[in-house]
Structures are given as structure tokens and as C-alpha cells.
Write a protein that holds these residues in place. Structure first.
Motif, PDB file in Angstrom:
ATOM      1  N   GLU A   1      -3.817   2.241 -11.905  1.00 32.34           N
ATOM      2  CA  GLU A   1      -4.523   3.464 -11.503  1.00 32.34           C
ATOM      3  C   GLU A   1      -6.017   3.203 -11.461  1.00 32.34           C
ATOM      4  OE1 GLU A   1      -3.166   6.508 -14.205  1.00 32.34           O
ATOM      5  OE2 GLU A   1      -1.306   6.748 -13.091  1.00 32.34           O
TER       6      GLU A   1
ATOM      7  N   SER B   1      -1.163  11.217  -7.090  1.00 30.14           N
ATOM      8  CA  SER B   1      -0.325  10.172  -7.684  1.00 30.14           C
ATOM      9  C   SER B   1       0.815  10.786  -8.490  1.00 30.14           C
ATOM     10  CB  SER B   1      -1.145   9.212  -8.547  1.00 30.14           C
ATOM     11  OG  SER B   1      -1.522   9.799  -9.765  1.00 30.14           O
TER      12      SER B   1
ATOM     13  N   VAL C   1      -2.765   3.273  -7.317  1.00 33.54           N
ATOM     14  CA  VAL C   1      -2.948   4.704  -7.063  1.00 33.54           C
ATOM     15  C   VAL C   1      -4.149   5.156  -7.870  1.00 33.54           C
ATOM     16  CG1 VAL C   1      -0.512   5.212  -6.591  1.00 33.54           C
ATOM     17  CG2 VAL C   1      -1.368   5.374  -8.934  1.00 33.54           C
TER      18      VAL C   1
ATOM     19  N   GLU D   1      -8.761   8.184   1.655  1.00 31.68           N
ATOM     20  CA  GLU D   1      -8.459   6.829   1.214  1.00 31.68           C
ATOM     21  C   GLU D   1      -9.707   6.038   0.901  1.00 31.68           C
ATOM     22  OE1 GLU D   1      -7.904   4.012   4.978  1.00 31.68           O
ATOM     23  OE2 GLU D   1      -6.538   5.723   5.033  1.00 31.68           O
TER      24      GLU D   1
ATOM     25  N   PHE E   1       2.227   0.966 -11.264  1.00 33.34           N
ATOM     26  CA  PHE E   1       0.976   1.227 -10.574  1.00 33.34           C
ATOM     27  C   PHE E   1      -0.207   0.908 -11.482  1.00 33.34           C
ATOM     28  CE2 PHE E   1       3.150   4.910  -8.135  1.00 33.34           C
ATOM     29  CZ  PHE E   1       3.581   4.048  -7.153  1.00 33.34           C
TER      30      PHE E   1
ATOM     31  N   THR F   1      -5.653   7.813  -4.808  1.00 32.28           N
ATOM     32  CA  THR F   1      -4.365   7.753  -4.140  1.00 32.28           C
ATOM     33  C   THR F   1      -4.553   8.073  -2.659  1.00 32.28           C
ATOM     34  OG1 THR F   1      -3.259   8.449  -6.161  1.00 32.28           O
ATOM     35  CG2 THR F   1      -2.012   8.659  -4.114  1.00 32.28           C
TER      36      THR F   1
ATOM     37  N   ASP G   1       0.838  -1.198   0.000  1.00 28.16           N
ATOM     38  CA  ASP G   1       0.000   0.000   0.000  1.00 28.16           C
ATOM     39  C   ASP G   1       0.882   1.261   0.000  1.00 28.16           C
ATOM     40  OD1 ASP G   1      -2.566  -1.458   0.533  1.00 28.16           O
ATOM     41  OD2 ASP G   1      -1.544  -1.958   2.396  1.00 28.16           O
TER      42      ASP G   1
ATOM     43  N   SER H   1       1.951  -1.274  -6.787  1.00 23.97           N
ATOM     44  CA  SER H   1       0.829  -0.876  -5.945  1.00 23.97           C
ATOM     45  C   SER H   1      -0.303  -0.319  -6.797  1.00 23.97           C
ATOM     46  CB  SER H   1       1.273   0.162  -4.908  1.00 23.97           C
ATOM     47  OG  SER H   1       0.271   0.339  -3.933  1.00 23.97           O
TER      48      SER H   1
ATOM     49  N   GLN I   1      -3.855   9.496   0.843  1.00 18.89           N
ATOM     50  CA  GLN I   1      -3.116  10.644   1.371  1.00 18.89           C
ATOM     51  C   GLN I   1      -3.316  10.728   2.879  1.00 18.89           C
ATOM     52  OE1 GLN I   1      -3.359  14.441  -0.953  1.00 18.89           O
ATOM     53  NE2 GLN I   1      -4.983  13.310  -2.009  1.00 18.89           N
TER      54      GLN I   1
ATOM     55  N   LEU J   1       3.440  11.687  -6.008  1.00 14.74           N
ATOM     56  CA  LEU J   1       4.043  10.424  -5.565  1.00 14.74           C
ATOM     57  C   LEU J   1       5.031   9.902  -6.608  1.00 14.74           C
ATOM     58  CD1 LEU J   1       3.720   8.448  -3.142  1.00 14.74           C
ATOM     59  CD2 LEU J   1       1.962   7.301  -4.463  1.00 14.74           C
ATOM     60  N   LYS J   2       4.630   9.887  -7.857  1.00 16.19           N
ATOM     61  CA  LYS J   2       5.501   9.399  -8.939  1.00 16.19           C
ATOM     62  C   LYS J   2       6.766  10.246  -9.057  1.00 16.19           C
ATOM     63  CE  LYS J   2       1.611   7.603 -11.592  1.00 16.19           C
ATOM     64  NZ  LYS J   2       0.733   7.844 -12.754  1.00 16.19           N
TER      65      LYS J   2
END
Length: 158
Positions: A100, A82, A76, A123, A98, A104, A21, A74, A106, A85-86
């Protein structure tokens, strides 16, 4: 060379697969100088916002910081979180794959005068299944990895 140094040296350049996760940790930091007239809570004047890798992404970052070659699998969302994150993963030289298909995750922390005052989460904790193409790639990566780490935060990947 002591045993710890020897183990760390052996860890360098190992192919480490991380499955789990991922989360984007968001920090809003500022000063507190008064209490809200609406409720007995501090008012934080936000001066700084920054982002960190959370969950399995943090595990992958730790692997990379020790010299391992981290690859992360994972879920996202197709959202701005995302993308952040990337970019963080790329800046830490972490490969990622990922699907998608969900929002995502947070975790946002509000910090006033160096004290965490509040955390709020965005989430969807529902279980997802990797697409067939991602499963195939995951199996290929698993076969060539020196180590596999399962990082489970009960958010639906594992």
C-alpha cells in the motif's frame, strides 16, 4: 470430451500467480433527459453505482472463474478504493498481496441510456518496488505456482 473441455478441466485447481497493475473500475449509470445549459453536454441523473475488478485484478477474476486458484500481487493505496477492491477480490475467492504505497488506480465510467459518455481516471503511473517481505513472499509463491501471468497496463508494477 473435446480438447477445449479437456484443457479447462486440467486448468481447475491450478495455482496461478498474477502480477500486475490492479484497478478499480467504477460505473455510474443513469438516465439522460436533457442537455446542460452550461455546456452542450448531457446531464446524467445517476441511478446506480457499481464496481468491478479492473486490470490485473480482472485477469485474476477470469482465472478464478475458470476454476484456477488465483493469487494476485500488486500495489494499491491505503484508501477507500482499495477496500472496495479487496472486498471484490475476497468475494471472488482470490488471494492477494498488496503493498500500500500509492493511490489505488480508479477508472470511472459515466453511462447514460446504456451509452458510455465519459471516463475519468485517478492514478499515479510511477514505478514502485515491492517491499523486501513482499518480494520474498512473491518468490515463494512463484516457486509453487503452476503458471505465472504478467498483466502489464504500464501503470508502474512491471
Amino acid at each position: 470430451m473435446n480438447k477445449i473441455e479437456e484443457n479447462l478441466e486440467n486448468f481447475k485447481n491450478q495455482e496461478i500467480l498474477v502480477i500486475g497493475d490492479v484497478m478499480l473500475d467504477v460505473y455510474l449509470e443513469g438516465d439522460v433527459s436533457r442537455i446542460s445549459p452550461e455546456a452542450p453536454v448531457p446531464i446524467v441523473k445517476i441511478e446506480k453505482e457499481f464496481h468491478e475488478l479492473g486490470g490485473a485484478a480482472n485477469v485474476a477474476a477470469n482465472v478464478a472463474s475458470l476454476g484456477g486458484k488465483a493469487t494476485l500481487f500488486s500495489f494499491v493505496g491505503n484508501d477507500s478504493a482499495s477496500e472496495i477492491l479487496k472486498n471484490l477480490l475476497k468475494s471472488n475467492s482470490i488471494s492477494f498481496f498488496f503493498d500500500e504505497c500509492k493511490k489505488t488506480i480508479q477508472k470511472t465510467r459515466i453511462i447514460g441510456k446504456s451509452q458510455q459518455l465519459l471516463r475519468f481516471d485517478k492514478e499515479e503511473a510511477e514505478t514502485k518496488i515491492f517491499t523486501e517481505s513482499t518480494k520474498k513472499l512473491l518468490c515463494e509463491k512463484a516457486e509453487t505456482s503452476d503458471l505465472i501471468i504478467i498483466s502489464d497496463y504500464a501503470k508502474g508494477v512491471i
